[in-house]
Design an enzyme around this catalytic site. Structure first.
Site, PDB file in Angstrom:
ATOM      1  N   LYS A  11       0.852  -1.194   0.000  1.00 32.37           N
ATOM      2  CA  LYS A  11       0.000   0.000   0.000  1.00 32.37           C
ATOM      3  C   LYS A  11       0.885   1.240   0.000  1.00 32.37           C
ATOM      4  O   LYS A  11       2.052   1.215   0.402  1.00 32.37           O
ATOM      5  CB  LYS A  11      -0.932   0.027   1.210  1.00 32.37           C
ATOM      6  CG  LYS A  11      -0.223   0.129   2.584  1.00 32.37           C
ATOM      7  CD  LYS A  11       0.167   1.532   2.982  1.00 32.37           C
ATOM      8  CE  LYS A  11       0.998   1.556   4.265  1.00 32.37           C
ATOM      9  NZ  LYS A  11       1.620   2.875   4.537  1.00 32.37           N
ATOM     10  N   ASP A 136      -2.335  -1.739  10.625  1.00 30.27           N
ATOM     11  CA  ASP A 136      -2.569  -1.719   9.183  1.00 30.27           C
ATOM     12  C   ASP A 136      -3.216  -3.001   8.663  1.00 30.27           C
ATOM     13  O   ASP A 136      -3.630  -3.054   7.498  1.00 30.27           O
ATOM     14  CB  ASP A 136      -1.247  -1.510   8.426  1.00 30.27           C
ATOM     15  CG  ASP A 136      -0.788  -0.062   8.442  1.00 30.27           C
ATOM     16  OD1 ASP A 136      -1.616   0.826   8.740  1.00 30.27           O
ATOM     17  OD2 ASP A 136       0.401   0.186   8.157  1.00 30.27           O
TER      18      ASP A 136
END
Length: 302
Positions: A11, A136
Site C-alpha cells: 500500500k 494496518d
C-alpha cells in the site's frame, strides 16, 4: 482444498494526517490508503500439526517475530483449528519501507486460512481480529482505496482512484516507524493535510484534485534524519511526476504519472541515479475484498 495461494499487495498513503494521541500512546490518524500492484506471494498448505513458516528472504524471521506466524497462530487458537499449516512467503515488497509489507502478509495469511479451512468468518470479524496483529492489518484485509481513521482500523471503502502510473523508490536507508511516531509532536503539527477534500476528490474521480492534496505529516520527522527522501522527491519532480510523497513513515517515496512513457523514462532515470535500492513502476489496484472491487487480477490500468 489442501493448498491455497494468494497475493499480498503493498500500500501507499496518498495522504497521511495525525490528529491526536490516545492515552495508551497510540496516535490517531486520518489517512487515504491505496493498494498498488507490488505484491508478496503466500502458499498455504494443510499439515498434520503445528505452524511452519518459511520464506525466500534472509532478512525475515520465521517464528513469532514474523507477522505471518502470529496471524496464523491467532487464527488457529481463536477458531479451534485442530490440524497444522505450512506457509511459504515469497517476498517482493521492500522490507521496512512504509509499504505495509508485513501487515499485507499477515492479512493474506488470515484470508488464506479462512479460505483453506472453510471458516465461516465475516470479513468484518476478520478485520477486527487483524487489529491484534497490527494497525494496518484491517486495511490490508479490505484492500483497494480506503479512508483509515482511529489508529488505522476504522475504515471507509472508497471508489478506485483514476488510472495512473506510480513510480516507487525505496532507498537503502531505513528508519523505524516507532522512532518516527515517538519524535512527532502530534499537538504541534503546523499544517494538516486536507484528507476530507481528498476523499471528495476520489469520489468525484478527479485525479488533479487528489494530487494537489497529497501530503504526509510524518515527512517532517523522517526527512531530517533521512535526507535522501528529499533527493528522491526532487528527482521524481524533475522527471515529470505530477506529485510525489513519502509513504507511511518512510523511507519509500512514490510519484504519480498519467503518461506511461513518462513514467518509464522516470523509472530508468531513478535506476541510473542510484538514489534508491529498489525501484518499481506500477499501478493502483482494487483488492478483491473491497466492495468496489472489479475483477480478479485486473489492474486499474492494463
Amino acid at each position: 482444498m489442501e493448498e491455497y495461494r494468494l497475493k499480498a499487495f503493498a500500500k501507499i498513503n496518498l495522504g497521511l494526517d495525525v490528529v491526536g494521541r490516545l492515552p495508551d500512546g497510540y496516535h490517531q490518524v486520518r489517512m487515504i490508503m491505496q493498494n498498488i500492484d507490488i505484491y508478496d506471494e503466500l502458499t498455504l498448505r494443510k499439515a498434520e500439526a503445528s505452524i511452519t513458516v518459511t520464506t525466500d528472504s534472509g532478512e525475515l524471521p520465521t517464528d513469532e517475530g514474523n507477522l505471518v506466524y502470529r496471524a496464523a497462530k491467532l487464527m488457529f487458537e481463536k477458531y479451534g483449528i485442530g490440524s497444522g499449516i505450512r506457509i511459504h512467503l515469497q517476498k517482493n515488497i521492500p522490507i521496512a519501507a512504509g509499504l505495509a509489507g508485513g501487515s499485507a502478509d499477515a492479512a493474506a495469511a488470515m484470508l488464506g486460512i479462512r479460505r483453506l479451512f472453510g471458516l465461516d468468518i465475516p470479513l468484518e470479524q476478520l478485520m477486527q481480529d487483524g487489529v491484534f496483529i497490527g494497525a494496518d492489518v484491517p486495511y490490508c484485509i479490505l484492500g483497494g482505496t480506503a479512508l483509515a481513521e482511529g489508529i488505522g482500523e476504522k475504515l471507509t471503502p472508497l471508489p478506485p482512484i483514476p488510472p495512473c502510473y506510480i513510480l516507487v523508490a525505496k532507498p537503502e536507508a531505513a528508519i523505524s516507524t516507532k522512532y518516527v511516531y515517538e519524535h512527532l509532536d502530534a499537538l504541534g503539527i503546523p499544517r494538516h493535510p486536507d484528507i476530507s477534500g481528498m476523499e471528495d476528490a476520489i469520489r468525484q474521480n478527479s485525479l488533479p484534485e487528489i494530487l494537489e492534496r497529497m501530503e504526509n505529516v510524518l515527512e517532517a520527522v523522517t526527512i531530517p534524519v533521512c535526507p535522501v527522501i528529499a533527493s528522491i522527491k526532487e528527482q521524481m519532480r524533475g522527471s515529470g511526476a505530477l506529485n510525489c510523497l513519502m509513504s507511511g513513515s518512510g523511507p519509500t517515496v512514490f510519484g504519480i504519472f498519467t503518461d506511461q512513457a513518462a513514467g518509464q523514462a522516470a523509472y530508468r532515470q531513478m535506476k541510473e541515479s542510484n538514489l534508491a535500492k529498489q525501484v518499481f513502476l506500477t499501478t493502483p489496484i482494487c483488492a478483491f475484498t473491497n466492495p468496489f472491487y472489479r475483477n480478479p487480477d485486473t489492474k486499474v490500468l492494463s
